[in-house]
Write a protein that holds these residues in place. Sequence first.
Motif, PDB file in Angstrom:
ATOM      1  N   SER A 219     -42.601  87.574 102.101  1.00  0.00           N
ATOM      2  CA  SER A 219     -41.496  86.623 101.968  1.00  0.00           C
ATOM      3  C   SER A 219     -40.128  87.279 102.205  1.00  0.00           C
ATOM      4  O   SER A 219     -39.186  86.617 102.628  1.00  0.00           O
ATOM      5  N   LYS A 220     -40.022  88.589 101.952  1.00  0.00           N
ATOM      6  CA  LYS A 220     -38.735  89.264 102.090  1.00  0.00           C
ATOM      7  C   LYS A 220     -38.559  89.982 103.429  1.00  0.00           C
ATOM      8  O   LYS A 220     -37.456  90.404 103.768  1.00  0.00           O
ATOM      9  N   ALA A 221     -39.657  90.110 104.169  1.00  0.00           N
ATOM     10  CA  ALA A 221     -39.572  90.786 105.469  1.00  0.00           C
ATOM     11  C   ALA A 221     -38.764  89.958 106.453  1.00  0.00           C
ATOM     12  O   ALA A 221     -38.837  88.725 106.452  1.00  0.00           O
ATOM     13  N   LYS A 222     -37.974  90.612 107.286  1.00  0.00           N
ATOM     14  CA  LYS A 222     -37.207  89.909 108.315  1.00  0.00           C
ATOM     15  C   LYS A 222     -38.150  89.296 109.339  1.00  0.00           C
ATOM     16  O   LYS A 222     -37.930  88.188 109.845  1.00  0.00           O
ATOM     17  N   ARG A 223     -39.225  90.010 109.663  1.00  0.00           N
ATOM     18  CA  ARG A 223     -40.179  89.540 110.660  1.00  0.00           C
ATOM     19  C   ARG A 223     -41.563  90.072 110.305  1.00  0.00           C
ATOM     20  O   ARG A 223     -41.709  91.220 109.909  1.00  0.00           O
ATOM     21  N   VAL A 224     -42.575  89.217 110.441  1.00  0.00           N
ATOM     22  CA  VAL A 224     -43.967  89.611 110.212  1.00  0.00           C
ATOM     23  C   VAL A 224     -44.711  89.505 111.538  1.00  0.00           C
ATOM     24  O   VAL A 224     -44.616  88.483 112.229  1.00  0.00           O
TER      25      VAL A 224
ATOM     26  N   ALA B  30     -43.894  84.101 105.726  1.00  0.00           N
ATOM     27  CA  ALA B  30     -43.060  84.848 106.670  1.00  0.00           C
ATOM     28  C   ALA B  30     -41.867  84.018 107.126  1.00  0.00           C
ATOM     29  O   ALA B  30     -42.018  82.869 107.542  1.00  0.00           O
ATOM     30  N   ALA B  31     -40.672  84.606 107.056  1.00  0.00           N
ATOM     31  CA  ALA B  31     -39.480  83.925 107.565  1.00  0.00           C
ATOM     32  C   ALA B  31     -39.584  83.758 109.076  1.00  0.00           C
ATOM     33  O   ALA B  31     -39.251  82.714 109.634  1.00  0.00           O
ATOM     34  N   GLU B  32     -40.067  84.793 109.741  1.00  0.00           N
ATOM     35  CA  GLU B  32     -40.314  84.745 111.186  1.00  0.00           C
ATOM     36  C   GLU B  32     -41.654  85.400 111.446  1.00  0.00           C
ATOM     37  O   GLU B  32     -41.910  86.514 110.977  1.00  0.00           O
ATOM     38  N   LEU B  33     -42.507  84.714 112.164  1.00  0.00           N
ATOM     39  CA  LEU B  33     -43.865  85.203 112.410  1.00  0.00           C
ATOM     40  C   LEU B  33     -44.078  85.379 113.903  1.00  0.00           C
ATOM     41  O   LEU B  33     -43.782  84.475 114.699  1.00  0.00           O
ATOM     42  N   ILE B  34     -44.583  86.560 114.278  1.00  0.00           N
ATOM     43  CA  ILE B  34     -44.858  86.889 115.674  1.00  0.00           C
ATOM     44  C   ILE B  34     -46.362  87.121 115.821  1.00  0.00           C
ATOM     45  O   ILE B  34     -46.983  87.779 114.991  1.00  0.00           O
ATOM     46  N   VAL B  35     -46.933  86.574 116.883  1.00  0.00           N
ATOM     47  CA  VAL B  35     -48.358  86.747 117.170  1.00  0.00           C
ATOM     48  C   VAL B  35     -48.491  87.710 118.345  1.00  0.00           C
ATOM     49  O   VAL B  35     -47.856  87.514 119.388  1.00  0.00           O
ATOM     50  N   SER B  36     -49.336  88.743 118.185  1.00  0.00           N
ATOM     51  CA  SER B  36     -49.469  89.762 119.229  1.00  0.00           C
ATOM     52  C   SER B  36     -50.926  90.054 119.551  1.00  0.00           C
ATOM     53  O   SER B  36     -51.774  90.115 118.660  1.00  0.00           O
ATOM     54  N   CYS B  37     -51.189  90.231 120.842  1.00  0.00           N
ATOM     55  CA  CYS B  37     -52.477  90.737 121.333  1.00  0.00           C
ATOM     56  C   CYS B  37     -52.133  91.827 122.332  1.00  0.00           C
ATOM     57  O   CYS B  37     -51.663  91.532 123.439  1.00  0.00           O
TER      58      CYS B  37
ATOM     59  N   HIS C 208     -49.968  94.047 124.298  1.00  0.00           N
ATOM     60  CA  HIS C 208     -48.541  93.957 124.601  1.00  0.00           C
ATOM     61  C   HIS C 208     -48.072  92.506 124.761  1.00  0.00           C
ATOM     62  O   HIS C 208     -46.885  92.267 124.983  1.00  0.00           O
ATOM     63  N   SER C 209     -48.992  91.550 124.667  1.00  0.00           N
ATOM     64  CA  SER C 209     -48.641  90.136 124.788  1.00  0.00           C
ATOM     65  C   SER C 209     -48.185  89.606 123.435  1.00  0.00           C
ATOM     66  O   SER C 209     -48.890  89.752 122.437  1.00  0.00           O
ATOM     67  N   THR C 210     -47.021  88.978 123.419  1.00  0.00           N
ATOM     68  CA  THR C 210     -46.419  88.538 122.164  1.00  0.00           C
ATOM     69  C   THR C 210     -45.862  87.125 122.301  1.00  0.00           C
ATOM     70  O   THR C 210     -45.316  86.761 123.345  1.00  0.00           O
ATOM     71  N   MET C 211     -46.030  86.331 121.242  1.00  0.00           N
ATOM     72  CA  MET C 211     -45.462  84.986 121.164  1.00  0.00           C
ATOM     73  C   MET C 211     -44.925  84.761 119.770  1.00  0.00           C
ATOM     74  O   MET C 211     -45.512  85.243 118.794  1.00  0.00           O
ATOM     75  N   ASP C 212     -43.828  84.028 119.674  1.00  0.00           N
ATOM     76  CA  ASP C 212     -43.393  83.655 118.330  1.00  0.00           C
ATOM     77  C   ASP C 212     -44.293  82.525 117.840  1.00  0.00           C
ATOM     78  O   ASP C 212     -44.877  81.773 118.621  1.00  0.00           O
ATOM     79  N   TRP C 213     -44.424  82.422 116.516  1.00  0.00           N
ATOM     80  CA  TRP C 213     -45.372  81.490 115.917  1.00  0.00           C
ATOM     81  C   TRP C 213     -45.070  80.047 116.308  1.00  0.00           C
ATOM     82  O   TRP C 213     -45.985  79.244 116.505  1.00  0.00           O
ATOM     83  N   THR C 214     -43.802  79.685 116.423  1.00  0.00           N
ATOM     84  CA  THR C 214     -43.449  78.309 116.756  1.00  0.00           C
ATOM     85  C   THR C 214     -44.051  77.904 118.091  1.00  0.00           C
ATOM     86  O   THR C 214     -44.651  76.830 118.219  1.00  0.00           O
ATOM     87  N   ALA C 215     -43.921  78.748 119.099  1.00  0.00           N
ATOM     88  CA  ALA C 215     -44.507  78.458 120.412  1.00  0.00           C
ATOM     89  C   ALA C 215     -46.029  78.435 120.321  1.00  0.00           C
ATOM     90  O   ALA C 215     -46.683  77.553 120.890  1.00  0.00           O
ATOM     91  N   PHE C 216     -46.585  79.390 119.605  1.00  0.00           N
ATOM     92  CA  PHE C 216     -48.035  79.458 119.441  1.00  0.00           C
ATOM     93  C   PHE C 216     -48.542  78.189 118.765  1.00  0.00           C
ATOM     94  O   PHE C 216     -49.561  77.615 119.160  1.00  0.00           O
ATOM     95  N   ALA C 217     -47.820  77.723 117.741  1.00  0.00           N
ATOM     96  CA  ALA C 217     -48.205  76.516 117.015  1.00  0.00           C
ATOM     97  C   ALA C 217     -48.121  75.280 117.902  1.00  0.00           C
ATOM     98  O   ALA C 217     -48.936  74.358 117.784  1.00  0.00           O
ATOM     99  N   ARG C 218     -47.143  75.233 118.789  1.00  0.00           N
ATOM    100  CA  ARG C 218     -47.020  74.102 119.730  1.00  0.00           C
ATOM    101  C   ARG C 218     -48.248  74.036 120.630  1.00  0.00           C
ATOM    102  O   ARG C 218     -48.776  72.944 120.893  1.00  0.00           O
ATOM    103  N   ALA C 219     -48.698  75.178 121.113  1.00  0.00           N
ATOM    104  CA  ALA C 219     -49.898  75.206 121.954  1.00  0.00           C
ATOM    105  C   ALA C 219     -51.134  74.809 121.154  1.00  0.00           C
ATOM    106  O   ALA C 219     -51.978  74.043 121.636  1.00  0.00           O
ATOM    107  N   LEU C 220     -51.243  75.311 119.926  1.00  0.00           N
ATOM    108  CA  LEU C 220     -52.379  74.948 119.074  1.00  0.00           C
ATOM    109  C   LEU C 220     -52.401  73.451 118.788  1.00  0.00           C
ATOM    110  O   LEU C 220     -53.465  72.817 118.794  1.00  0.00           O
TER     111      LEU C 220
END
Length: 204
Positions: A6-11, A97-104, A106-118
Motif C-alpha cells: 500500500s505504501k510502495a510508489k509502484r508494484v 498497489a497505488a500503481e501496478l505494472i505487469v511484466s513478462c 522485458h515486456s511491460t504494461m500498466d495494470w489499467t491497460a492490462f485490465a482493459r484487455a482482460l
Amino acid sequence: MADIYSKAKRVQAWLAPASKYMTEAMKFMARLASKAESFGISDKVDQPRWLPDFPSVNICDDGAQNLIYDAIKAHVDYLVSRSWFNRVWIVQEVSLAAELIVSCGHSTMDWTAFARALETLRGALRQVPLGEERLRLEGLKPAWELVRQRDVFQLFDRYGDRNHHLMTNILGKQMRNRDCSDDRDRVYAMLANDEISISHNAGL
C-alpha cells in the motif's frame, strides 16, 4: 506485506521470464487495450466500480469468436494460465498497489491497460460456444477476478464504506479458490486481508 504494497510508489507483478510466446501475448494485450473503446469498454477501467462476472462488450458472435481465436493464436491462453493469477497472496498485492505494472521478461504494461484487455476478452468469451477455445482461456476467470477485486477496493476507498463484514466476505471468496503451498498460508492471507479491510474502513 499489506503495508509494503500500500505504501510502495509502484508494484511490479512478474508473470514469467522472457519468451517468444510471452512477447507475442503481451503485444496482443497492448493492441487490444488500445482498441478497447471500440468494443464499448469504458474509460473507467481500473476505477472505483462494482463489476459483474462477465462484462458487456459491443461485438457480434462471429467477431467474438474471431477475437478469441486471435488471442489464442497470440498465446494469451499461455499468458493468463501463469500461476501468478491464482496465488493466494496476490489478492492484496493487486488490491493495494497505488500503481501496478505487469511484466513478462522485458515486456511491460500498466495494470489499467492490462485490465482493459482482460475486460474485452472476458466479455467476448461469453459469446463463444463451449468448446476448446473456452477451455484454453479458463485462466481469464481468475485474472478477471483480480480486476474486479482491485476495482471494488477502490470503490470502498472512494466512498468510505465502513461495511467491514462485506469486505471480509469479498476477500474470503477470493481466498477460497486460490493456490498456496501450505494451507496454513490461506489462513494467514485471510487474516492479513482482514486487517486490510479494517484499515480501509477505519480510514487508515
